[in-house]
Write an enzyme that holds these catalytic residues in place. Sequence first.
Site, short mmCIF file in Angstrom:
data_model
loop_
_atom_site.label_atom_id
_atom_site.label_comp_id
_atom_site.label_asym_id
_atom_site.label_seq_id
_atom_site.Cartn_x
_atom_site.Cartn_y
_atom_site.Cartn_z
N SER A 1 46.72 37.57 45.82
CA SER A 1 47.21 37.13 47.15
C SER A 1 46.86 38.08 48.29
CB SER A 1 48.72 36.88 47.12
OG SER A 1 49.01 35.78 46.28
N GLY B 1 47.31 33.82 43.55
CA GLY B 1 47.40 32.48 44.13
C GLY B 1 48.81 32.06 44.50
N GLU C 1 43.06 33.90 34.56
CA GLU C 1 42.91 32.46 34.34
C GLU C 1 42.13 32.21 33.06
OE1 GLU C 1 41.48 31.61 38.29
OE2 GLU C 1 43.48 32.05 39.04
N ASN D 1 36.19 36.24 44.60
CA ASN D 1 36.10 35.34 43.45
C ASN D 1 36.32 33.91 43.95
OD1 ASN D 1 36.46 33.93 41.08
ND2 ASN D 1 38.32 35.01 40.46
N TRP D 2 35.25 33.14 43.98
CA TRP D 2 35.35 31.78 44.55
C TRP D 2 35.96 30.79 43.57
CZ3 TRP D 2 30.01 30.98 47.52
CH2 TRP D 2 29.92 31.94 48.52
N LYS D 3 36.13 31.20 42.34
CA LYS D 3 36.72 30.31 41.30
C LYS D 3 36.00 28.96 41.28
CE LYS D 3 40.97 32.89 41.65
NZ LYS D 3 42.41 32.96 41.48
N HIS E 1 39.54 37.73 33.42
CA HIS E 1 40.40 37.24 34.50
C HIS E 1 41.61 36.54 33.87
CE1 HIS E 1 41.91 34.93 37.89
NE2 HIS E 1 41.31 35.82 38.64
N GLU F 1 45.37 43.05 38.55
CA GLU F 1 45.85 41.82 39.18
C GLU F 1 47.12 41.36 38.47
OE1 GLU F 1 42.38 39.57 41.23
OE2 GLU F 1 42.41 39.02 39.13
#
Length: 255
Positions: free
Chosen positions: A212, A172, A96, A9-11, A94, A166
């Site tokens: 992570s 992160g 976020e 996932n490159w966000k 997700h 997750e």
Amino acid sequence: MRDIILAGNWKMHKTIKESKELALCLKEKFAGLPLNVIIFPTFTALYSVSESLKGTNISVGGQNVYFEKEGAFTGEISPIMLKEAGAKYVIVGHSERRNIFNEPDELIKKKIRSVVENEMDVILCVGEKLEERDAGRTEEVISKEIRIALDGISREVLDRIIIAYEPVWAIGTGVTASPDEAAEIHKFIRSILDDMFGRGMGANMTILYGGSIKPKNFREFAVLDEIDGGLVGGASLKCEDFYDIGKILMECKKL
Ligand code: PGA
């Protein structure tokens, strides 16, 4: 049937040029390897990345989606648009999206339906926040997220769903769940799926760990039977690191 998957996932990272460079590096590294790799570039880079990966074992997906086909939804993107740009998968739910953009479970449910109706697969992310974990509510939170998201879905459609566990506090942060703890939650998720869809259904679902993941810590997760692969954020932005994680996954799963 359970797949072994490495997802990146490159966000909100990388320009189109940088995305293409990273995609080309991954293409070289993963060429011919028996691993299902999925990367999730930004929307602006999705099309060119998917074009440059055509015919390889690396698929491309969208990091988010809106459930409508088209319309006055400023800033959103539809499943059809993602599919046309080359997406085969979409990340839904997700943390976020849930926490920064306040996406509720009911919206996530609608998104999942729109993705599968457009014949793409979903990576549904679930996970507890630190305060929920500290309050002993991990299972309650995860159960609610899954039960609402997958409510009413048919068994056939379930084939299009991959779940990523997750823990929010591990994303992160450099802190991971303990591998045993993660495996326990994966088992718990399978039991919810059994309960919702019938005995044995949970055992067929692909469940990834995320949070992570790095080359130095992934082996202890990948060796566990419960864990079918990883959803990688930060470390997926570096070609070498992502490849090293892939190598570990292939070794541990004997691919
Ligand atoms: P991280 O992100 O690997 O940077 O923790 C994982 C994710 O958000 O999917």
